[in-house]
Design a protein around this motif. Structure first.
Motif, PDB file in Angstrom:
ATOM      1  N   GLY A  65       0.799  -1.393   0.015  1.00 36.72           N
ATOM      2  CA  GLY A  65      -0.143  -0.137  -0.097  1.00 36.72           C
ATOM      3  C   GLY A  65       0.926   1.261   0.113  1.00 36.72           C
ATOM      4  N   HIS A  66       2.150   1.244   0.195  1.00 32.16           N
ATOM      5  CA  HIS A  66       2.832   2.424   0.232  1.00 32.16           C
ATOM      6  C   HIS A  66       3.750   2.489  -1.239  1.00 32.16           C
ATOM      7  N   ARG A  67       2.710   2.961  -2.049  1.00 28.87           N
ATOM      8  CA  ARG A  67       3.409   2.696  -3.567  1.00 28.87           C
ATOM      9  C   ARG A  67       4.711   3.575  -3.755  1.00 28.87           C
ATOM     10  N   ASP A  68       4.792   4.490  -3.125  1.00 23.07           N
ATOM     11  CA  ASP A  68       6.155   5.249  -3.632  1.00 23.07           C
ATOM     12  C   ASP A  68       7.008   5.065  -2.528  1.00 23.07           C
ATOM     13  N   ALA A  69       6.964   4.111  -1.610  1.00 26.40           N
ATOM     14  CA  ALA A  69       8.263   3.783  -0.823  1.00 26.40           C
ATOM     15  C   ALA A  69       9.451   3.909  -1.302  1.00 26.40           C
ATOM     16  N   ALA A  70      10.481   4.093  -0.523  1.00 27.96           N
ATOM     17  CA  ALA A  70      11.694   4.431  -1.136  1.00 27.96           C
ATOM     18  C   ALA A  70      12.766   3.611  -0.632  1.00 27.96           C
ATOM     19  N   GLY A  71      14.148   3.289  -1.018  1.00 25.71           N
ATOM     20  CA  GLY A  71      15.076   2.659  -0.479  1.00 25.71           C
ATOM     21  C   GLY A  71      16.298   3.487  -0.711  1.00 25.71           C
ATOM     22  N   LEU A  72      17.364   3.822   0.152  1.00 21.80           N
ATOM     23  CA  LEU A  72      18.376   4.265   0.519  1.00 21.80           C
ATOM     24  C   LEU A  72      19.744   3.353   0.690  1.00 21.80           C
ATOM     25  N   VAL A  73      20.682   3.661  -0.140  1.00 18.86           N
ATOM     26  CA  VAL A  73      21.927   2.834   0.243  1.00 18.86           C
ATOM     27  C   VAL A  73      23.055   3.819   0.379  1.00 18.86           C
ATOM     28  N   ALA A  74      23.397   3.656   1.545  1.00 15.94           N
ATOM     29  CA  ALA A  74      24.765   4.424   2.019  1.00 15.94           C
ATOM     30  C   ALA A  74      25.819   3.863   1.395  1.00 15.94           C
ATOM     31  N   ARG A 135       9.259   9.227   2.665  1.00 11.72           N
ATOM     32  CA  ARG A 135       8.701   7.887   2.000  1.00 11.72           C
ATOM     33  C   ARG A 135      10.092   6.771   2.078  1.00 11.72           C
ATOM     34  N   LEU A 136      11.209   7.063   2.686  1.00 11.78           N
ATOM     35  CA  LEU A 136      12.217   6.059   2.727  1.00 11.78           C
ATOM     36  C   LEU A 136      11.568   5.021   3.749  1.00 11.78           C
ATOM     37  N   GLY A 156      17.937   7.322  11.180  1.00  5.96           N
ATOM     38  CA  GLY A 156      17.179   8.334  11.306  1.00  5.96           C
ATOM     39  C   GLY A 156      16.163   8.714   9.983  1.00  5.96           C
ATOM     40  N   ARG A 157      16.827   8.100   9.082  1.00  9.63           N
ATOM     41  CA  ARG A 157      16.063   8.580   7.665  1.00  9.63           C
ATOM     42  C   ARG A 157      14.963   7.715   7.303  1.00  9.63           C
ATOM     43  N   PHE A 158      14.636   6.558   7.965  1.00 14.76           N
ATOM     44  CA  PHE A 158      13.662   5.890   8.007  1.00 14.76           C
ATOM     45  C   PHE A 158      12.564   5.783   8.954  1.00 14.76           C
ATOM     46  N   VAL A 159      12.539   6.629  10.011  1.00 14.15           N
ATOM     47  CA  VAL A 159      11.558   6.714  10.972  1.00 14.15           C
ATOM     48  C   VAL A 159      10.377   7.926  10.902  1.00 14.15           C
ATOM     49  N   ARG A 160      10.445   8.178   9.771  1.00 14.22           N
ATOM     50  CA  ARG A 160       9.809   9.465   9.365  1.00 14.22           C
ATOM     51  C   ARG A 160       7.817   8.932   9.210  1.00 14.22           C
ATOM     52  N   THR A 161       7.107   9.700   9.463  1.00 14.12           N
ATOM     53  CA  THR A 161       5.823   9.203   9.402  1.00 14.12           C
ATOM     54  C   THR A 161       5.241  10.013   8.071  1.00 14.12           C
ATOM     55  N   ILE A 162       4.048   9.521   7.605  1.00 17.40           N
ATOM     56  CA  ILE A 162       3.440  10.031   6.339  1.00 17.40           C
ATOM     57  C   ILE A 162       2.126   9.947   6.671  1.00 17.40           C
TER      58      ILE A 162
END
Length: 169
Positions: A65-74, A135-136, A156-162
């Motif tokens: 259901g989170h169609r625009d979810a994204a991923g981050l590679v460091a 969206r990360l 911390g980039r992944f604990v945002r709420t939308i």
């Protein structure tokens, strides 16, 4: 959830010793810890498997259901970021956004990625404190920086709420 990926690394240490170790192997010399990590992070086979697992997780989050979810590679450095992007294209058929400090438009690229529905961004020290991409949802820590603060900033980039997003993601 922090999924750890095992595997065995083989390398020639700076002191000339032939080394072989998993991440569970206790190493006597502190330098061997960083050498083992770098060996794994530079292995297309190992890192490709990690990226494939992360991509499957991201596609699952999107399907839930989170169609625009994204991923981050460091990534470790700029060359590594470009190598990861090429590996993702070969293995996953995905061309990620790349953000490195030598790009004059790095901030604009981050902002464009934040507004897009693109699945992946690869960065070196660019997506940290002060950058908000709500969206990360999936991250791959492919950096050799082992400082706790840097890891916390990455997490911390992944604990945002939308608002309106699926709470299970």
């Amino acid at each position: 959830v922090f999924a750890l990926h095992g595997g065995e690394a083989e390398w020639v240490a700076r002191d000339g010793m032939q080394m072989s170790a998993t991440f569970d192997t206790a190493l006597q010399d502190k330098r061997h810890h960083s050498e083992r990590l770098r060996t794994m992070l530079l292995s297309d086979d190992w890192l490709g498997d990690v990226l494939s697992s992360a991509h499957l997780r991201l596609m699952s989050v999107r399907a839930e259901g989170h169609r625009d979810a994204a991923g981050l590679v460091a990534a470790m450095n700029q060359d590594h970021a470009r190598e990861i992007a090429a590996l993702m294209e070969r293995r996953l058929g995905v061309r990620p956004a790349i953000v490195v400090s030598d790009l004059a438009d790095a901030s604009d690229r981050i902002a464009a990625f934040a507004r897009s529905a693109d699945p992946w961004i690869v960065a070196v020290h660019m997506v940290s404190e002060g950058v908000d991409i709500p969206r990360l949802r999936v991250g791959v820590f492919a950096s050799s920086v082992v400082a706790e603060l840097y890891f916390r900033q990455f997490c911390g980039r992944f604990v945002r709420t939308i608002d309106g997003a699926n709470d299970s993601t």
